[in-house]
Design a protein around this motif. Structure first.
Motif, PDB file in Angstrom:
ATOM      1  N   VAL A 136     -10.795 -37.664   1.390  1.00  0.00           N
ATOM      2  CA  VAL A 136      -9.581 -37.269   0.282  1.00  0.00           C
ATOM      3  C   VAL A 136     -10.491 -36.557  -1.192  1.00  0.00           C
ATOM      4  N   ALA A 162     -11.621 -32.986  -0.225  1.00  0.00           N
ATOM      5  CA  ALA A 162     -10.543 -32.023   0.069  1.00  0.00           C
ATOM      6  C   ALA A 162     -10.121 -31.699  -1.571  1.00  0.00           C
ATOM      7  N   VAL A 163     -10.122 -32.613  -2.410  1.00  0.00           N
ATOM      8  CA  VAL A 163      -9.736 -32.300  -3.695  1.00  0.00           C
ATOM      9  C   VAL A 163     -10.674 -31.634  -4.329  1.00  0.00           C
ATOM     10  N   GLN A 191      -5.508 -32.089   5.409  1.00  0.00           N
ATOM     11  CA  GLN A 191      -4.744 -31.353   4.137  1.00  0.00           C
ATOM     12  C   GLN A 191      -3.248 -31.943   4.093  1.00  0.00           C
ATOM     13  N   VAL A 225      -4.024 -35.246   2.464  1.00  0.00           N
ATOM     14  CA  VAL A 225      -4.467 -35.196   1.180  1.00  0.00           C
ATOM     15  C   VAL A 225      -3.282 -34.809   0.228  1.00  0.00           C
TER      16      VAL A 225
END
Lengths: 83, 303
Positions: free
Chosen positions: A60, A63-64, B285, B288
């Motif tokens: 996570v 991805a951020v 994704q 997320v």
């Protein structure tokens, strides 16, 4: 499709700008994601029983932190396709 | 069971090897050799196509522009009446793109509804395999909701689960090898709509918890917080960041798959690329996006 000289210069500048945007924009996310992955490796080595939690958090977080690279990708695509 | 599948696998493998050897003998983009049927006979064809990579990219990502340049009739995989209706409403310049996007969105919605009804009809005491899959997904996401929002706010779970499954199916459906199948999330309008809706839910939750004036006090309070304008801009940047992340990842993945598989003449590579950009990036994704929406809600509740 015939281009005049001025249109050609604008197109060339847009393509050059797209390449530079992508190249510079990829620097930050690359360094950041590598840093996160390295820290996650350290964490898993220290406490292997938390491996799944650490992996999830790492994905996570990566991805951020990737989103700045994605913004530069969007701008590069705009430069390529809309000029 | 495994014994029966072997001949089929062997035939597929032989076809694959022949295809690979044919690809190596063909030259460049503009010529491709194909294996197939022509007028009832089994032939090797050497096709000379007038399209290059630029045409392919334009066809894939700016479909209206492509049909305007080439002057062809658009190939509609669907109802003609519906397309004509869209042409009347949206005009010639965006009819095909809108039609394609709405068709895929409708397909995803129908798939979601169909799955939900099918699972609900066959609820068992001793769960079957598909039921176990859904129960695991639901309970895992429910655990996240409980960890983030607390036990009394567990009624946010259906929204979170629906968001996750919708985005996941949207990302996966682009891999189906049928012409005209694109990811709905490839168009900016879909992630933007989801992001606006998520931030709207954040504010509705905050108003429910703190009351209208209590929520407004956080923003417009020049004494305590002189830079309150930045906070208001920050709310818009939330929408932009959450939606552009999804959009850029899916669109970038699709462009990379197209360009790299043209460079290697569609040999072996596209499978690995699709596995990475389709399955891995798509799942991450979707996860997320869901987690960020959940975190935005959680920040407003716990303050």
């Amino acid at each position: 499709m015939e281009l005049t000289l001025a249109q050609g210069i604008v197109k060339a500048a847009a393509l050059l700008g797209a390449g530079m945007c992508m190249g510079m924009g990829a620097l930050g996310p690359g360094v950041g994601e590598g840093f996160v992955a390295g820290k996650a490796c350290e964490g898993i080595a220290r406490s292997p029983e938390n491996a799944s939690l650490i992996t999830r958090t790492m994905l996570v977080g990566q991805a951020v932190s990737e989103s700045t690279g994605i913004y530069s990708l969007v701008i590069a695509l705009l430069l390529i396709f809309s000029t | 069971m495994a014994q029966k599948k072997n001949p089929i696998l062997m035939i597929i493998l032989i076809f694959f090897l022949i295809e690979i050897s044919l690809v190596f003998f063909s030259k460049g983009f503009n010529k491709e050799m194909q294996l197939g049927f022509d007028k009832g006979k089994f032939v090797f064809r050497n096709i000379e196509s007038e399209y290059n990579l630029q045409h392919k990219i334009t066809e894939e990502f700016q479909i209206d522009e492509y049909y305007k340049q080439s002057g062809e009739e658009p190939s509609i995989y669907g109802s003609n009446h519906l397309y004509n209706f869209f042409k009347k409403v949206f005009g010639q310049n965006s009819a095909m793109g809108t039609f394609q996007l709405l068709r895929m969105l409708l397909l995803v919605d129908i798939l979601l509804l169909f799955l939900a009804i099918l699972i609900k009809k066959r609820l068992l005491e001793r769960p079957s395999q598909p039921q176990i899959l859904f129960e695991v997904t639901y309970s895992a996401l429910e655990q996240f909701v409980i960890e983030t929002l607390g036990k009394e706010k567990v009624n946010y779970t259906p929204y979170i689960v629906t968001l996750f499954i919708f985005i996941w199916i949207s990302n996966m459906i682009g891999m189906v090898p049928i012409p005209g199948f694109i990811e709905p999330t490839r168009n900016l309008n879909v992630p933007l709509g989801l992001g606006v809706f998520a931030v709207a839910i954040v504010h509705i939750t905050a108003i429910k918890v703190k009351g209208f004036w209590g929520h407004l006090k956080n923003y417009v309070n020049p004494v305590k917080n002189p830079l309150f304008l930045l906070d208001i801009i920050g709310e818009f940047s939330k929408v932009v960041s959450i939606s552009f992340r999804l959009f850029g990842n899916i669109l970038g993945g699709a462009i990379i798959i197209l360009v790299v598989s043209s460079l290697v003449s569609y040999v072996v590579f596209p499978v690995g690329l699709t596995l990475f950009f389709g399955v891995f990036v798509g799942t991450i994704q979707a996860f997320v996006f869901t987690m960020l929406a959940l975190t935005y809600i959680g920040v407003e509740i716990t303050e």
